[in-house]
Write an enzyme that holds these catalytic residues in place. Structure first.
Site, PDB file in Angstrom:
ATOM      1  N   HIS A 374       0.796  -1.230   0.000  1.00 55.27           N
ATOM      2  CA  HIS A 374       0.000   0.000   0.000  1.00 55.27           C
ATOM      3  C   HIS A 374       0.825   1.275   0.000  1.00 55.27           C
ATOM      4  O   HIS A 374       0.271   2.351   0.209  1.00 55.27           O
ATOM      5  CB  HIS A 374      -0.926   0.052   1.212  1.00 55.27           C
ATOM      6  CG  HIS A 374      -2.029  -0.950   1.200  1.00 55.27           C
ATOM      7  ND1 HIS A 374      -3.275  -0.688   0.695  1.00 55.27           N
ATOM      8  CD2 HIS A 374      -2.060  -2.230   1.623  1.00 55.27           C
ATOM      9  CE1 HIS A 374      -4.037  -1.762   0.830  1.00 55.27           C
ATOM     10  NE2 HIS A 374      -3.314  -2.715   1.391  1.00 55.27           N
ATOM     11  N   LYS A 564      -8.315  14.250   4.324  1.00 50.43           N
ATOM     12  CA  LYS A 564      -7.514  13.024   4.351  1.00 50.43           C
ATOM     13  C   LYS A 564      -6.498  13.203   5.462  1.00 50.43           C
ATOM     14  O   LYS A 564      -6.430  14.283   6.057  1.00 50.43           O
ATOM     15  CB  LYS A 564      -6.809  12.772   3.017  1.00 50.43           C
ATOM     16  CG  LYS A 564      -6.085  14.005   2.454  1.00 50.43           C
ATOM     17  CD  LYS A 564      -5.455  13.744   1.106  1.00 50.43           C
ATOM     18  CE  LYS A 564      -6.398  13.867  -0.064  1.00 50.43           C
ATOM     19  NZ  LYS A 564      -6.591  12.645  -0.793  1.00 50.43           N
ATOM     20  N   ARG A 565      -5.707  12.172   5.750  1.00 49.43           N
ATOM     21  CA  ARG A 565      -4.668  12.353   6.765  1.00 49.43           C
ATOM     22  C   ARG A 565      -3.783  13.541   6.377  1.00 49.43           C
ATOM     23  O   ARG A 565      -3.567  13.806   5.188  1.00 49.43           O
ATOM     24  CB  ARG A 565      -3.809  11.078   6.869  1.00 49.43           C
ATOM     25  CG  ARG A 565      -4.503   9.965   7.615  1.00 49.43           C
ATOM     26  CD  ARG A 565      -4.820  10.337   9.034  1.00 49.43           C
ATOM     27  NE  ARG A 565      -3.606  10.401   9.822  1.00 49.43           N
ATOM     28  CZ  ARG A 565      -3.293   9.546  10.790  1.00 49.43           C
ATOM     29  NH1 ARG A 565      -4.115   8.565  11.120  1.00 49.43           N
ATOM     30  NH2 ARG A 565      -2.161   9.676  11.456  1.00 49.43           N
ATOM     31  N   LYS A 570       0.791  14.776   0.810  1.00 47.78           N
ATOM     32  CA  LYS A 570      -0.569  15.045   0.334  1.00 47.78           C
ATOM     33  C   LYS A 570      -0.792  16.543   0.075  1.00 47.78           C
ATOM     34  O   LYS A 570      -1.800  16.947  -0.480  1.00 47.78           O
ATOM     35  CB  LYS A 570      -1.595  14.524   1.338  1.00 47.78           C
ATOM     36  CG  LYS A 570      -1.550  12.998   1.521  1.00 47.78           C
ATOM     37  CD  LYS A 570      -2.538  12.533   2.582  1.00 47.78           C
ATOM     38  CE  LYS A 570      -2.432  11.072   2.952  1.00 47.78           C
ATOM     39  NZ  LYS A 570      -3.112  10.146   2.026  1.00 47.78           N
ATOM     40  N   THR A 672      -8.555   6.680  -1.941  1.00 45.42           N
ATOM     41  CA  THR A 672      -9.905   6.158  -2.095  1.00 45.42           C
ATOM     42  C   THR A 672     -10.899   7.286  -1.847  1.00 45.42           C
ATOM     43  O   THR A 672     -12.023   7.236  -2.341  1.00 45.42           O
ATOM     44  CB  THR A 672     -10.175   4.993  -1.121  1.00 45.42           C
ATOM     45  OG1 THR A 672      -9.638   5.355   0.159  1.00 45.42           O
ATOM     46  CG2 THR A 672      -9.513   3.723  -1.590  1.00 45.42           C
ATOM     47  N   LYS A 676     -14.574   8.446  -3.604  1.00 45.48           N
ATOM     48  CA  LYS A 676     -15.822   8.770  -2.883  1.00 45.48           C
ATOM     49  C   LYS A 676     -16.329  10.153  -3.281  1.00 45.48           C
ATOM     50  O   LYS A 676     -17.536  10.379  -3.398  1.00 45.48           O
ATOM     51  CB  LYS A 676     -15.586   8.689  -1.375  1.00 45.48           C
ATOM     52  CG  LYS A 676     -15.273   7.270  -0.903  1.00 45.48           C
ATOM     53  CD  LYS A 676     -14.621   7.238   0.474  1.00 45.48           C
ATOM     54  CE  LYS A 676     -13.948   5.899   0.720  1.00 45.48           C
ATOM     55  NZ  LYS A 676     -12.957   5.938   1.813  1.00 45.48           N
TER      56      LYS A 676
HETATM   57  C1  NBG Z   1      -2.534   3.846   1.958  1.00 44.52           C
HETATM   58  C2  NBG Z   1      -2.152   4.721   0.762  1.00 44.52           C
HETATM   59  C3  NBG Z   1      -3.387   5.192   0.016  1.00 44.52           C
HETATM   60  C4  NBG Z   1      -4.256   4.004  -0.350  1.00 44.52           C
HETATM   61  C5  NBG Z   1      -4.563   3.200   0.905  1.00 44.52           C
HETATM   62  C6  NBG Z   1      -5.368   1.962   0.596  1.00 44.52           C
HETATM   63  C7  NBG Z   1      -1.049   3.135   3.793  1.00 44.52           C
HETATM   64  C8  NBG Z   1       0.200   2.457   4.163  1.00 44.52           C
HETATM   65  N1  NBG Z   1      -1.319   3.262   2.489  1.00 44.52           N
HETATM   66  O1  NBG Z   1      -2.995   5.855  -1.158  1.00 44.52           O
HETATM   67  O2  NBG Z   1      -1.405   5.819   1.209  1.00 44.52           O
HETATM   68  O3  NBG Z   1      -5.437   4.413  -0.948  1.00 44.52           O
HETATM   69  O4  NBG Z   1      -3.364   2.778   1.522  1.00 44.52           O
HETATM   70  O5  NBG Z   1      -4.742   1.185  -0.367  1.00 44.52           O
HETATM   71  O6  NBG Z   1      -1.799   3.552   4.656  1.00 44.52           O
END
Ligand code: NBG
Length: 829
Positions: A374, A564-565, A570, A672, A676
């Site tokens: 991920h 988002k975080r 980002k 994701t 949404k």
């Molecule tokens: C996160 C990514 C996102 C991705 C999500 C789900 C981690 C390690 N990775 O871009 O930063 O959408 O995983 O796949 O949290």
């Protein structure tokens, strides 16, 4: 399976659990009241809103379990291959509304409660969501459980029952403050504890090696502590379909007291040990993307992996099966490297406990696991120091060494260079020796996938390049998807209704059916209905924001949202630079083309992440300045909405006009939230990063505001030697914005407050904000121009939604089934 009680079994098979779907108003009322009176022992005079919520949840849980039990029967009959999804994080969001939707009883329940003078919406509001994850990765896991249930994949989601989930975020003087998340405080009606499904997990100690009478090596692990993991099951229901279980492990001491200490009269020492072992599942680590090094975290990982594997093997053996064909019956999906110690644990169980030969055990292991990566961020690729791992899991360290030595021998036979061999080794011995968990997961799996087309490509050309050359067939892509029932049908009932009125309900189980709306994209009255729904959603969010922050937005403004975080990659601070540039334009009398805009931010920063926390402070400072300046606050408003969560997300996405997906290309594995937003009719401004690339392909270039460098250009820029200061010198507008950061005007005269951000950008700018700045400003100007033509905007919004078919998690799970798991789905209705 052996029958334990013939009479009960006869009853069970002859009565056949009925369907939990489509219940009548009377049935709902009756069950609800029975749960309230006899399930909870409450009478109307004392019942609180939380009692009403719990009673309804308990009633609904029964119907969900019905669907689950029916699914189990079906799976048993088909003898299907199953999937265990191992994830250290889940973010299920509130269960009640989603379960009502999936049972198709939302409106009937509303009426049943109204008969009792109760308001369903108020009851739904009571639910505290389980915050058992940090962000996208945890939410993805929950979307996948939803789709596995809906599609009928025989599956279990395994994880950790953290007593305290992700912290609650509040603002203090504009800074993030963290408050403990006590999500279990009011009880949790959704889960069922299974005290008899409990396993012991060992830690520490040493190993003994002996040869038995057949001259076979026997390894015995003598641990120095053991704790017990107990299963807590939450049923997850698919849409008018199957139920599956999310099984979360909670740690407890095996002995409640250290009796030796107790007998000596030291009560406190006696309970201390118990508390220490129960600590393991106390709290979720609130860092996303970067977790290496923490001993307790490794303990959590091993703890839940060990419980889960013991449980899966129990299930396998219970059905009278041999371990030699374990992999033919189970797929185990590793959600990132967090559960990757599972590779060594399964080897240990097969070889040490079940006496399987190494080669056979390795065959079974490699065909059981598949690994999803991920992230490409180097700091997020987990590594455990050999020292720490050896101390906590001495036997696993030996097994990892053995796997590694066999693997490296293979490479030598195939004439790999020493350099390549050292790059691919599971052990990194530059500096303090450590274990590369991504390598362990890759070597121990039969498939490795990234989470978007771009990310999977980069995975193969960068982080795991050597492995991809060695095993090209092992690497694949599964683009992420989202549970569209939760994020459209449930969150945006107005839009969902309109869609259903026009094209029927097919889209609920096949999102690509939204294409049937294409003929309405140019229809003026449809566009108007579309816009009205968006406006109502914006009013709803406006009220919520006013209640939470005191800031009143104007719903006729463009809602430009970045949630988002908080992370530098980002680039929330790029958005801030843009806002400041608009502010300065207005101040300089050059703002006539600016469309009135509300900027909404949300997201948590890791508590130890200095820059991210300062970025939140920057956002709130800019908000204070702009919202209180009558010269600009008719045109611009800025708000930071604290404590972003699934529950809030469900209100935010439907109200968005513009979705900010502005990470530096090559850094966001997928995203994701981007899906949404689009699904709810927001247009995206974004870079060619993660799934943005595919979203743009699907919705059409014209309906996506693109800006910024590509991944290749990012790489070239860095290679050529990047000097942000030069860009600052050459761009007057940018220079004015940057200097504003340290002018003191944002910080009551304090010129140092934002200097760390300023210095970082001018000296290093690791995420190329300055490089992408001009391109972003121009794309934003285009946004403002387009917004002025409301019909055009509505049309593009419609085209976004109707082209979202690909991004349902149902599609992702079908891909996993076909390409990785090779399972047949079995649906009950
Ligand atoms: C996160 C990514 C996102 C991705 C999500 C789900 C981690 C390690 N990775 O871009 O930063 O959408 O995983 O796949 O949290």
């Amino acid at each position: 399976m052996k029958t334990q009680n013939k009479n009960i079994e006869d009853y069970f098979t002859s009565s056949k659990p009925g369907s939990g779907l489509d219940l009548s108003k009377e049935e709902i009322k009756k069950s609800f009241l029975e749960k309230l009176f006899y399930g909870l022992g409450r009478i109307p005079t004392v019942a609180t809103d939380n009692d009403y919520y719990s009673a309804l949840a308990l009633a609904v849980r029964d119907w969900v379990f019905r669907q689950y039990v029916r699914s189990l029967e079906e799976y048993a009959e088909q003898d299907s291959r199953g999937v265990a999804y191992l994830s250290a994080e889940y973010l299920p969001g509130p269960h009640l509304g989603n379960n009502l939707l999936n049972l198709s009883i939302t409106e009937t329940t509303r009426e049943a409660l109204a008969d009792l003078d109760l308001d369903l919406d108020k009851i739904l509001e009571q639910e505290v969501e389980p915050g058992l994850g940090n962000g996208g990765l945890g939410r993805l896991a929950s979307c996948y459980l939803d789709s596995m249930a809906t599609l009928g994949v025989p599956s279990i989601g395994y994880g950790i029952r953290y007593e305290f989930g992700i912290f609650n975020q509040t603002l203090k003087d504009g800074w993030q403050a963290e408050v403990t998340d006590k999500w279990l405080h009011y009880g949790n009606p959704w889960e069922v504890v299974r005290p008899e499904i409990a396993f012991e997990v060992k830690f520490g100690g040493y190993t003994e090696h002996k040869y038995d009478s057949n001259n076979k090596l026997q390894v015995n692990w003598i641990p120095d502590s053991e704790i017990r993991g107990t299963a807590y099951d939450t049923p997850i229901l698919g849409y008018r379909s199957n139920g599956i279980i999310m099984r979360l492990w909670s740690a407890e001491a095996i002995e409640s007291f250290d009796f030796a200490a107790y007998n000596m009269g030291d009560y406190y020492r006696a309970v201390e040990k118990k508390m220490r072992s129960e600590n393991i599942t106390k709290v979720l680590y609130p860092n996303d993307e970067n977790l290496s090094g923490k001993e307790l975290r490794l303990k959590q990982q091993y703890f839940f992996v060990s419980c889960s594997l013991q449980d899966i093997i129990r299930l396998h053996l219970l059905q009278g099966r041999e371990l030699e064909n374990f992999h033919e019956k189970f797929n185990i999906q590793l959600n990132d490297t967090h559960p990757s110690i599972a590779v060594a644990e399964l080897m240990r169980i097969l070889v040490d406990i079940h006496q399987m030969e190494w080669d056979e055990a390795w065959h079974v292991t490699r065909h059981t696991f598949a690994y999803t990566n991920h992230t490409l961020l180097p700091e997020a690729l987990e590594k455990w120091s050999v020292n720490l791992l050896g101390r906590l899991l001495p036997r696993h360290l030996e097994i990892i060494y053995e796997i590694n030595s066999r693997f490296l021998n293979e490479l030598r036979k195939q004439n790999f260079s020493t350099e390549q061999i050292s790059r691919m080794s599971l052990i990194d011995d530059r500096g303090e020796p450590s274990i590369r968990m991504a390598h362990l997961a890759t070597v121990g799996s039969h498939k490795v996938n990234g989470v978007s087309a771009l990310h999977s490509r980069l995975l193969k050309s960068m982080v795991l390049q050597d492995f991809a050359e060695l095993w090209p067939e092992k690497f694949t892509n599964v683009t992420n998807g989202v549970a569209h029932r939760r994020f459209l049908a449930l969150s945006n009932p107005g839009l969902a209704d309109l869609i259903t009125r026009k094209i029927g309900k097919e889209w609920l189980t096949d999102l690509s059916a939204l294409r049937n709306l294409e003929k309405f994209a140019d229809d003026k009255s449809f566009q108007e209905e579309w816009r009205n729904i968006k406006f109502k959603n914006k009013e709803r969010l406006t009220a919520l924001i006013e209640e939470r922050t005191g800031v009143k937005l104007d719903p006729s403004m463009l809602f430009d949202i970045h949630v988002k975080r908080i992370h530098e990659y980002k680039r929330q601070h790029l958005k801030v630079l843009h806002i400041l540039s608009l502010y300065l334009r207005l101040k300089n009398g050059k703002g006539k083309d600016i469309s009135p805009t509300s900027f909404i931010f949300g997201g948590k920063a890791a508590p130890g992440y200095f820059m991210a926390k300062r970025i939140i402070k920057l956002i709130t400072a800019v908000a204070d300045l702009i919202n209180n300046d009558p010269e600009v606050n008719k045109k611009l408003k800025v708000v930071f909405l604290p404590n972003f969560s699934v529950k809030l997300a469900q209100q935010v996405y439907p109200a968005a006009d513009l979705s900010e997906q502005i990470s530096m290309a090559g850094k966001e594995a997928s995203g994701t939230g981007n899906m949404k937003f689009s699904l709810n009719g927001a247009l995206t401004i974004g870079t060619l990063d993660g799934a943005n690339v595919e979203i743009r392909e699907e919705v059409g270039e014209k309906n996506f505001f693109l800006f910024g460098l590509t991944t290749e250009e990012v790489q070239e820029t860095k290679k050529a030697g990047y000097h942000p200061y030069r860009i600052y010198e050459q761009n007057n507008d940018l220079r004015e914005v940057m200097d504003f950061l340290i002018s003191g005007k944002l910080s009551k005269g304090d010129k140092e407050l934002f200097r760390p951000i300023y210095d970082n950008l001018l000296q290093q700018d690791p995420y190329l904000l300055l490089k992408d700045y001009q391109s972003y400003i121009e794309a934003m100007d285009e946004v403002h121009k387009t917004w002025k033509d409301q019909n055009e905007w509505a049309k593009r919004s419609i085209l976004n939604v109707i082209n979202m078919g690909k991004f349902s998690s149902d599609r992702s799970i079908s891909d996993y089934c076909e390409d990785i798991w090779k399972v047949e789905t079995v649906k009950v209705v």
